[in-house]
Design a protein around this motif. Structure first.
Motif, PDB file in Angstrom:
ATOM      1  N   ASN A 194      54.266   2.881 -21.182  1.00  0.00           N
ATOM      2  CA  ASN A 194      55.187   3.674 -20.393  1.00  0.00           C
ATOM      3  C   ASN A 194      54.529   4.916 -19.790  1.00  0.00           C
ATOM      4  OD1 ASN A 194      57.309   1.943 -21.190  1.00  0.00           O
ATOM      5  ND2 ASN A 194      57.534   3.079 -23.101  1.00  0.00           N
ATOM      6  N   SER A 195      53.228   4.852 -19.541  1.00  0.00           N
ATOM      7  CA  SER A 195      52.553   6.033 -19.035  1.00  0.00           C
ATOM      8  C   SER A 195      52.711   6.148 -17.527  1.00  0.00           C
ATOM      9  CB  SER A 195      51.060   5.976 -19.385  1.00  0.00           C
ATOM     10  OG  SER A 195      50.455   4.855 -18.781  1.00  0.00           O
ATOM     11  N   VAL A 196      52.711   7.374 -17.043  1.00  0.00           N
ATOM     12  CA  VAL A 196      52.783   7.656 -15.623  1.00  0.00           C
ATOM     13  C   VAL A 196      51.770   8.747 -15.323  1.00  0.00           C
ATOM     14  CG1 VAL A 196      55.215   7.039 -15.440  1.00  0.00           C
ATOM     15  CG2 VAL A 196      54.596   9.373 -15.985  1.00  0.00           C
ATOM     16  N   SER A 200      53.682  13.314 -12.322  1.00  0.00           N
ATOM     17  CA  SER A 200      55.067  12.864 -12.349  1.00  0.00           C
ATOM     18  C   SER A 200      55.890  13.621 -13.388  1.00  0.00           C
ATOM     19  CB  SER A 200      55.135  11.358 -12.639  1.00  0.00           C
ATOM     20  OG  SER A 200      54.513  10.632 -11.607  1.00  0.00           O
ATOM     21  N   LEU A 201      55.231  14.327 -14.279  1.00  0.00           N
ATOM     22  CA  LEU A 201      55.938  15.119 -15.273  1.00  0.00           C
ATOM     23  C   LEU A 201      56.293  16.513 -14.755  1.00  0.00           C
ATOM     24  CD1 LEU A 201      53.925  14.241 -18.516  1.00  0.00           C
ATOM     25  CD2 LEU A 201      56.166  13.385 -17.835  1.00  0.00           C
ATOM     26  N   GLU A 263      68.543   9.526 -16.004  1.00  0.00           N
ATOM     27  CA  GLU A 263      67.928  10.770 -16.466  1.00  0.00           C
ATOM     28  C   GLU A 263      68.215  11.938 -15.521  1.00  0.00           C
ATOM     29  OE1 GLU A 263      64.129   8.832 -18.886  1.00  0.00           O
ATOM     30  OE2 GLU A 263      63.873   9.509 -16.821  1.00  0.00           O
ATOM     31  N   MET A 311      61.790  12.499 -22.143  1.00  0.00           N
ATOM     32  CA  MET A 311      61.097  12.067 -20.934  1.00  0.00           C
ATOM     33  C   MET A 311      59.592  12.254 -21.062  1.00  0.00           C
ATOM     34  SD  MET A 311      63.857  13.514 -18.107  1.00  0.00           S
ATOM     35  CE  MET A 311      63.010  12.939 -16.629  1.00  0.00           C
ATOM     36  N   GLU A 314      58.290   9.572 -23.685  1.00  0.00           N
ATOM     37  CA  GLU A 314      58.330   8.205 -23.158  1.00  0.00           C
ATOM     38  C   GLU A 314      57.284   7.956 -22.088  1.00  0.00           C
ATOM     39  OE1 GLU A 314      60.374   5.161 -23.670  1.00  0.00           O
ATOM     40  OE2 GLU A 314      60.123   6.263 -25.539  1.00  0.00           O
ATOM     41  N   HIS A 315      56.964   8.965 -21.300  1.00  0.00           N
ATOM     42  CA  HIS A 315      56.059   8.777 -20.166  1.00  0.00           C
ATOM     43  C   HIS A 315      54.654   9.316 -20.424  1.00  0.00           C
ATOM     44  CE1 HIS A 315      59.515   7.339 -18.065  1.00  0.00           C
ATOM     45  NE2 HIS A 315      60.120   8.511 -18.031  1.00  0.00           N
ATOM     46  N   SER A 316      54.310   9.486 -21.700  1.00  0.00           N
ATOM     47  CA  SER A 316      52.982   9.985 -22.041  1.00  0.00           C
ATOM     48  C   SER A 316      52.259   8.984 -22.930  1.00  0.00           C
ATOM     49  CB  SER A 316      53.080  11.322 -22.796  1.00  0.00           C
ATOM     50  OG  SER A 316      53.666  12.314 -21.998  1.00  0.00           O
ATOM     51  N   ARG A 321      49.683  12.597 -25.670  1.00  0.00           N
ATOM     52  CA  ARG A 321      51.062  13.028 -25.920  1.00  0.00           C
ATOM     53  C   ARG A 321      51.106  14.438 -26.486  1.00  0.00           C
ATOM     54  NH1 ARG A 321      54.292   8.740 -29.016  1.00  0.00           N
ATOM     55  NH2 ARG A 321      54.201   7.759 -26.950  1.00  0.00           N
ATOM     56  N   GLN A 374      60.433  10.200  -5.275  1.00  0.00           N
ATOM     57  CA  GLN A 374      60.057   9.100  -6.168  1.00  0.00           C
ATOM     58  C   GLN A 374      60.631   7.779  -5.690  1.00  0.00           C
ATOM     59  OE1 GLN A 374      61.053  10.085 -10.198  1.00  0.00           O
ATOM     60  NE2 GLN A 374      59.531  11.710 -10.357  1.00  0.00           N
TER      61      GLN A 374
END
Length: 381
Positions: A194-196, A200-201, A263, A311, A314-316, A321, A374
């Motif tokens: 689930n990485s972005v 994006s963060l 979200e 968020m 989940e995205h890291s 992380r 996005q």
């Protein structure tokens, strides 16, 4: 994945309470505590200076987590938190007092980032969202408890609220007894899920910063506003505890809000609640209006802060992380620190509350722009 016992989960959720406790325990007795510490004209800095410590020492916290691991870093953070928190009651004068509060912020950065990272390492998917929501609830329950007890202790003597910082040492024993170290191989195997891209963060960090500006502006200004209206220190503690109690309920329904609104939709709702709450405080001429503002303020916090934590997790990728969570801590406490400048707006309290409402509206606009971008990227990719 290694399972965490119920007592272990409770331990990590209890540790999360320390992040909001860092400034809130002295809020009910803030005027008298500031006078005793020799900083009567800088009372708000006692609440917000730890935030600057988190912001400036956050990168060091991230490095320590990367080198020592989540578990050991959390132990260091808890020990330092208790020591520096209690020491503040024995110091006097701006130099020593403010240095102590600044270093306390560094310990808080460790506790927040390592604690959330350790909790997330034992769960995944929907269970992780549930646990992050429970973490948000525990933070606010801690706010309810510590603001309430802090108000009572402040009536006994100005030093007594500082004793609450020693809960960190109790949590060290609980951590060693009930929380196992997460297996290193599982951490590595989960990397990349689930990485972005890190950019994006950015909207998540902006949401975190804006949320804390809105929330802590109220935390700083409301005690002064309520005091001017004749509220006692204990009554101020009860009022702020009520805000935290509402936030507990909001954090509980946050996962349902994410399922229904997404979200970003949930974040829009949080900032709309913040904006209306501050406008109510700005125009309040009755206790009922203050209570309505408190309800919406609690909803804003409970819907936003646990969500931005989730968020980021989940995205890291797991291997970064801790770094990203430290970045989130910096964003959250940057908001706390910046709120002290918002509180310096000249004029009546109404101007300050109106300024916070404008920040909430601006946050909605910025999040909407990012969401649109996005969507365009997904269409053309």
């Amino acid at each position: 994945m290694k399972k965490l016992s119920a007592v272990g989960s409770f331990t990590l959720l209890a540790i999360a309470c320390l992040t909001i406790m860092v400034g809130c325990v002295i809020v009910p007795g803030l005027p008298s505590i500031a006078a005793r510490l020799g900083v009567p004209d800088a009372a708000s800095w006692l609440v917000t200076l730890p935030s600057l410590g988190v912001v400036l020492l956050g990168p060091l916290a991230a490095r320590l987590i990367a080198r020592a691991g989540l578990y050991r870093a959390l132990l260091v953070g808890l020990f330092s938190y208790g020591l520096l928190g209690l020491a503040g009651s024995f110091l006097h004068g701006p130099g020593l007092v403010f240095t102590d509060r600044f270093l306390l912020g560094g310990a808080t950065a460790l506790v927040m980032a390592a604690g959330t990272g350790l909790l997330s390492s034992f769960f995944s998917g929907g269970q992780r969202l549930k646990m992050i929501a429970l973490q948000g609830m525990s933070i606010e329950l801690g706010g309810v408890l510590f603001l309430f007890v802090g108000g009572l202790l402040a009536t006994l003597g100005w030093r007594w609220p500082f004793a609450l910082y020693l809960f960190a040492w109790l949590f060290i024993a609980m951590l060693l007894l009930f929380v196992p170290q997460p297996p290193q191989e599982e951490t590595i195997n989960e990397a990349g899920k689930n990485s972005v891209p890190a950019r994006s963060l950015r909207p998540v960090f902006v949401a975190a910063l804006s949320s804390m500006v809105c929330f802590f502006t109220a935390v700083i200004v409301l005690p002064l506003h309520l005091h001017a209206q004749g509220f006692s220190e204990a009554e101020t503690g009860y009022f702020l505890s009520f805000v935290s109690l509402v936030a507990v309920g909001a954090a509980w329904i946050m996962p349902r809000g994410v399922k229904r609104l997404g979200e970003y939709g949930t974040l829009y709702s949080a900032f709309a609640a913040y904006a209306i709450a501050h406008l109510l405080f700005a125009t309040a001429n009755s206790t009922l209006q203050l209570i309505a503002g408190a309800i919406l303020m609690g909803c804003g916090f409970g819907l936003s802060v646990p969500l931005v934590n989730h968020m980021v997790v989940e995205h890291s990728p797991v291997n970064v992380r801790g770094k990203n969570l430290a970045g989130l801590s910096m964003a959250i406490f940057s908001g706390q620190f910046l709120s002290s400048f918002l509180a310096l707006i000249p004029g009546s309290f109404s101007r300050i509350f109106t300024g916070a409402a404008l920040i909430a509206v601006t946050a909605i606009f910025l999040l909407w722009v990012w969401q649109k971008r996005q969507k365009k990227i997904r269409v053309f990719s």
